[in-house]
Design a protein around this motif. Structure first.
Motif, PDB file in Angstrom:
ATOM      1  N   ALA A 143       0.838  -1.211   0.000  1.00 32.04           N
ATOM      2  CA  ALA A 143       0.000   0.000   0.000  1.00 32.04           C
ATOM      3  C   ALA A 143       0.868   1.253   0.000  1.00 32.04           C
ATOM      4  CB  ALA A 143      -0.929  -0.004   1.208  1.00 32.04           C
ATOM      5  N   ALA A 144       1.951   1.239   0.769  1.00 28.79           N
ATOM      6  CA  ALA A 144       2.851   2.393   0.808  1.00 28.79           C
ATOM      7  C   ALA A 144       3.495   2.641  -0.554  1.00 28.79           C
ATOM      8  CB  ALA A 144       3.924   2.199   1.875  1.00 28.79           C
ATOM      9  N   MET A 145       3.929   1.576  -1.218  1.00 28.10           N
ATOM     10  CA  MET A 145       4.540   1.736  -2.540  1.00 28.10           C
ATOM     11  C   MET A 145       3.521   2.218  -3.569  1.00 28.10           C
ATOM     12  SD  MET A 145       7.358  -1.289  -2.946  1.00 28.10           S
ATOM     13  CE  MET A 145       6.321  -2.653  -2.476  1.00 28.10           C
ATOM     14  N   ILE A 146       2.314   1.673  -3.528  1.00 30.84           N
ATOM     15  CA  ILE A 146       1.272   2.117  -4.461  1.00 30.84           C
ATOM     16  C   ILE A 146       0.950   3.582  -4.221  1.00 30.84           C
ATOM     17  CG2 ILE A 146      -1.181   1.881  -5.027  1.00 30.84           C
ATOM     18  CD1 ILE A 146      -0.803  -1.163  -4.652  1.00 30.84           C
ATOM     19  N   GLY A 147       0.841   3.978  -2.954  1.00 29.14           N
ATOM     20  CA  GLY A 147       0.573   5.376  -2.635  1.00 29.14           C
ATOM     21  C   GLY A 147       1.693   6.289  -3.086  1.00 29.14           C
ATOM     22  N   TYR A 148       2.922   5.892  -2.834  1.00 30.15           N
ATOM     23  CA  TYR A 148       4.084   6.705  -3.197  1.00 30.15           C
ATOM     24  C   TYR A 148       4.155   6.917  -4.707  1.00 30.15           C
ATOM     25  CZ  TYR A 148       8.962   8.256  -3.305  1.00 30.15           C
ATOM     26  OH  TYR A 148      10.112   8.972  -3.497  1.00 30.15           O
ATOM     27  N   PHE A 149       4.147   5.821  -5.456  1.00 28.20           N
ATOM     28  CA  PHE A 149       4.288   5.932  -6.909  1.00 28.20           C
ATOM     29  C   PHE A 149       3.002   6.431  -7.567  1.00 28.20           C
ATOM     30  CE2 PHE A 149       7.683   2.826  -5.928  1.00 28.20           C
ATOM     31  CZ  PHE A 149       8.752   3.608  -6.332  1.00 28.20           C
ATOM     32  N   GLY A 150       1.851   6.097  -6.998  1.00 27.96           N
ATOM     33  CA  GLY A 150       0.582   6.576  -7.549  1.00 27.96           C
ATOM     34  C   GLY A 150       0.461   8.087  -7.470  1.00 27.96           C
ATOM     35  N   ILE A 151       0.781   8.664  -6.318  1.00 32.76           N
ATOM     36  CA  ILE A 151       0.727  10.118  -6.165  1.00 32.76           C
ATOM     37  C   ILE A 151       1.778  10.776  -7.057  1.00 32.76           C
ATOM     38  CG2 ILE A 151       1.229  12.006  -4.557  1.00 32.76           C
ATOM     39  CD1 ILE A 151      -1.585  10.881  -4.380  1.00 32.76           C
ATOM     40  N   ASP A 152       2.942  10.163  -7.180  1.00 34.18           N
ATOM     41  CA  ASP A 152       3.978  10.714  -8.047  1.00 34.18           C
ATOM     42  C   ASP A 152       3.479  10.787  -9.491  1.00 34.18           C
ATOM     43  OD1 ASP A 152       6.699  11.722  -8.216  1.00 34.18           O
ATOM     44  OD2 ASP A 152       7.124   9.930  -9.399  1.00 34.18           O
ATOM     45  N   ILE A 153       2.832   9.734  -9.963  1.00 33.52           N
ATOM     46  CA  ILE A 153       2.319   9.709 -11.336  1.00 33.52           C
ATOM     47  C   ILE A 153       1.215  10.749 -11.511  1.00 33.52           C
ATOM     48  CG2 ILE A 153       0.995   8.304 -12.975  1.00 33.52           C
ATOM     49  CD1 ILE A 153       2.623   5.872 -11.883  1.00 33.52           C
ATOM     50  N   VAL A 154       0.279  10.787 -10.574  1.00 35.53           N
ATOM     51  CA  VAL A 154      -0.827  11.754 -10.672  1.00 35.53           C
ATOM     52  C   VAL A 154      -0.298  13.177 -10.637  1.00 35.53           C
ATOM     53  CG1 VAL A 154      -2.834  12.661  -9.425  1.00 35.53           C
ATOM     54  CG2 VAL A 154      -2.569  10.200  -9.737  1.00 35.53           C
ATOM     55  N   TRP A 155       0.665  13.433  -9.765  1.00 34.39           N
ATOM     56  CA  TRP A 155       1.236  14.780  -9.644  1.00 34.39           C
ATOM     57  C   TRP A 155       1.929  15.202 -10.942  1.00 34.39           C
ATOM     58  CZ3 TRP A 155       0.779  17.256  -4.828  1.00 34.39           C
ATOM     59  CH2 TRP A 155       1.320  18.547  -4.783  1.00 34.39           C
ATOM     60  N   ARG A 156       2.752  14.297 -11.486  1.00 36.84           N
ATOM     61  CA  ARG A 156       3.467  14.615 -12.728  1.00 36.84           C
ATOM     62  C   ARG A 156       2.503  14.874 -13.883  1.00 36.84           C
ATOM     63  NH1 ARG A 156       9.117  12.951 -13.239  1.00 36.84           N
ATOM     64  NH2 ARG A 156       9.838  12.230 -11.210  1.00 36.84           N
ATOM     65  N   ARG A 157       1.461  14.051 -13.976  1.00 38.28           N
ATOM     66  CA  ARG A 157       0.479  14.242 -15.053  1.00 38.28           C
ATOM     67  C   ARG A 157      -0.254  15.565 -14.905  1.00 38.28           C
ATOM     68  NH1 ARG A 157      -2.257   8.324 -16.130  1.00 38.28           N
ATOM     69  NH2 ARG A 157      -0.413   7.453 -17.133  1.00 38.28           N
ATOM     70  N   SER A 158      -0.593  15.929 -13.679  1.00 33.27           N
ATOM     71  CA  SER A 158      -1.314  17.193 -13.494  1.00 33.27           C
ATOM     72  C   SER A 158      -0.419  18.387 -13.811  1.00 33.27           C
ATOM     73  CB  SER A 158      -1.881  17.296 -12.080  1.00 33.27           C
ATOM     74  OG  SER A 158      -0.853  17.401 -11.135  1.00 33.27           O
ATOM     75  N   VAL A 159       0.855  18.298 -13.480  1.00 36.39           N
ATOM     76  CA  VAL A 159       1.783  19.387 -13.817  1.00 36.39           C
ATOM     77  C   VAL A 159       1.969  19.465 -15.330  1.00 36.39           C
ATOM     78  CG1 VAL A 159       4.202  20.128 -13.642  1.00 36.39           C
ATOM     79  CG2 VAL A 159       2.973  19.386 -11.598  1.00 36.39           C
ATOM     80  N   ARG A 160       2.100  18.315 -15.962  1.00 33.38           N
ATOM     81  CA  ARG A 160       2.259  18.288 -17.420  1.00 33.38           C
ATOM     82  C   ARG A 160       1.022  18.880 -18.093  1.00 33.38           C
ATOM     83  NH1 ARG A 160       3.157  12.889 -18.395  1.00 33.38           N
ATOM     84  NH2 ARG A 160       5.261  13.209 -17.647  1.00 33.38           N
ATOM     85  N   LYS A 161      -0.149  18.526 -17.607  1.00 28.04           N
ATOM     86  CA  LYS A 161      -1.399  19.047 -18.165  1.00 28.04           C
ATOM     87  C   LYS A 161      -1.483  20.564 -17.977  1.00 28.04           C
ATOM     88  CE  LYS A 161      -6.387  18.528 -17.815  1.00 28.04           C
ATOM     89  NZ  LYS A 161      -7.476  17.852 -17.089  1.00 28.04           N
ATOM     90  N   ALA A 162      -1.084  21.056 -16.795  1.00 27.75           N
ATOM     91  CA  ALA A 162      -1.102  22.500 -16.539  1.00 27.75           C
ATOM     92  C   ALA A 162      -0.136  23.234 -17.478  1.00 27.75           C
ATOM     93  CB  ALA A 162      -0.739  22.783 -15.082  1.00 27.75           C
ATOM     94  N   TRP A 163       1.025  22.638 -17.731  1.00 29.98           N
ATOM     95  CA  TRP A 163       1.985  23.261 -18.644  1.00 29.98           C
ATOM     96  C   TRP A 163       1.442  23.317 -20.073  1.00 29.98           C
ATOM     97  CZ3 TRP A 163       6.323  26.039 -18.386  1.00 29.98           C
ATOM     98  CH2 TRP A 163       6.956  26.134 -17.150  1.00 29.98           C
ATOM     99  N   LEU A 164       0.793  22.244 -20.489  1.00 29.76           N
ATOM    100  CA  LEU A 164       0.224  22.216 -21.836  1.00 29.76           C
ATOM    101  C   LEU A 164      -0.875  23.260 -21.994  1.00 29.76           C
ATOM    102  CD1 LEU A 164       0.069  18.376 -22.533  1.00 29.76           C
ATOM    103  CD2 LEU A 164       1.614  20.062 -23.553  1.00 29.76           C
ATOM    104  N   ILE A 165      -1.705  23.403 -20.978  1.00 31.05           N
ATOM    105  CA  ILE A 165      -2.768  24.403 -21.021  1.00 31.05           C
ATOM    106  C   ILE A 165      -2.177  25.798 -21.030  1.00 31.05           C
ATOM    107  CG2 ILE A 165      -4.668  25.409 -19.676  1.00 31.05           C
ATOM    108  CD1 ILE A 165      -5.373  22.515 -18.846  1.00 31.05           C
ATOM    109  N   ARG A 166      -1.150  26.023 -20.225  1.00 30.97           N
ATOM    110  CA  ARG A 166      -0.512  27.331 -20.128  1.00 30.97           C
ATOM    111  C   ARG A 166       0.163  27.719 -21.440  1.00 30.97           C
ATOM    112  NH1 ARG A 166       3.805  28.054 -15.553  1.00 30.97           N
ATOM    113  NH2 ARG A 166       1.967  27.681 -14.278  1.00 30.97           N
ATOM    114  N   ASN A 167       0.754  26.758 -22.137  1.00 31.36           N
ATOM    115  CA  ASN A 167       1.513  27.055 -23.355  1.00 31.36           C
ATOM    116  C   ASN A 167       0.664  27.119 -24.612  1.00 31.36           C
ATOM    117  OD1 ASN A 167       3.911  27.263 -21.968  1.00 31.36           O
ATOM    118  ND2 ASN A 167       4.356  25.078 -22.161  1.00 31.36           N
ATOM    119  N   LYS A 168      -0.627  26.910 -24.502  1.00 33.15           N
ATOM    120  CA  LYS A 168      -1.486  26.978 -25.691  1.00 33.15           C
ATOM    121  C   LYS A 168      -1.804  28.401 -26.057  1.00 33.15           C
ATOM    122  CE  LYS A 168      -3.651  22.537 -25.835  1.00 33.15           C
ATOM    123  NZ  LYS A 168      -4.862  21.806 -25.854  1.00 33.15           N
TER     124      LYS A 168
END
Length: 168
Positions: A143-168
Motif C-alpha cells: 500500500a505504501a509503494m502504491i501510494g508513493y508511486f501513484g501520487i507521483d504519477i498523478v502529480w506529474r500528469r497534473s503538472v504536465r497538463k497544466a503546462w500544456l494548457i498554459r503554453n497553448k
C-alpha cells in the motif's frame, strides 16, 4: 491540479499544531516542511500514512506523525490516511492481511471466531498471529509503494497538463 485538490481537504496547520494528541512533539511541529505541499512531501506522506494504516498497532496516528516528522513529509496527509482503517473497514482489511500472510508463509487457513478476551488474544498469537503479522507487513508495504508511486504519477500528469494548457 493535484496540489489544489489535496489542499481543499487539508485542515488548518495551526489547528493541527495545537491538537492535544500531537503536543508530545512540541517544537518539532514548527518545521515548515511538515506543512508544505509539493510532490516530494505528498508522495512521502501517502507512503507513511498508508503504511501505518495497515499495521495493527494502537496509536497509529502518533506513529504516522512521528515518521512524517522524521522524514519531513506532509504531516496532515500522513495522519489523515491512517483512518483508512477505521472500525468499519478494519475487519475486512485485517482479514485480507491474514489471508495474504497464509499465502506468504504457505500455511493453511485456520478457521477462528473472534472473542474479545485476553485468553483468546494470547492463544491467537501462536495460531493466527504469525500469518496475520506477516500479511499486515506485506499489505502495508505494498500500500505504501502504491501510494508513493501513484501520487507521483498523478502529480506529474497534473503538472504536465497544466503546462500544456498554459503554453497553448
Amino acid at each position: 491540479m493535484a496540489k489544489k485538490t489535496i489542499q481543499r481537504f487539508l485542515p488548518d496547520p495551526n489547528k493541527i499544531r495545537h491538537h492535544k494528541s500531537l503536543k508530545i512533539f512540541g517544537r518539532l511541529l514548527q518545521d515548515a516542511n511538515l506543512w508544505h505541499l509539493n510532490r516530494r512531501s505528498a508522495r512521502g506522506a501517502f507512503a507513511v500514512g498508508l503504511f501505518f494504516a495497515f499495521i495493527p498497532v494502537p496509536f497509529q496516528m502518533v506513529l504516522a506523525a512521528a515518521t512524517a516528522i522524521v522524514f519531513r513529509v506532509n504531516l496532515p496527509i500522513s495522519v489523515a490516511l491512517v483512518w483508512i482503517t477505521n472500525p468499519v473497514t478494519m475487519p475486512p482489511i485485517f482479514y485480507c492481511s491474514y489471508l495474504i500472510g497464509t499465502l506468504v508463509l504457505n500455511q493453511p487457513e485456520q478457521h477462528f471466531s473472534f472473542e474479545a478476551s485476553w485468553p483468546w488474544f494470547i492463544e491467537s498469537l501462536t495460531t493466527i498471529g504469525p500469518a496475520f503479522l506477516v500479511g499486515s507487513l506485506v499489505s502495508a508495504s505494498v500500500a505504501a509503494m502504491i501510494g508513493y508511486f501513484g501520487i507521483d504519477i498523478v502529480w506529474r500528469r497534473s503538472v504536465r497538463k497544466a503546462w500544456l494548457i498554459r503554453n497553448k
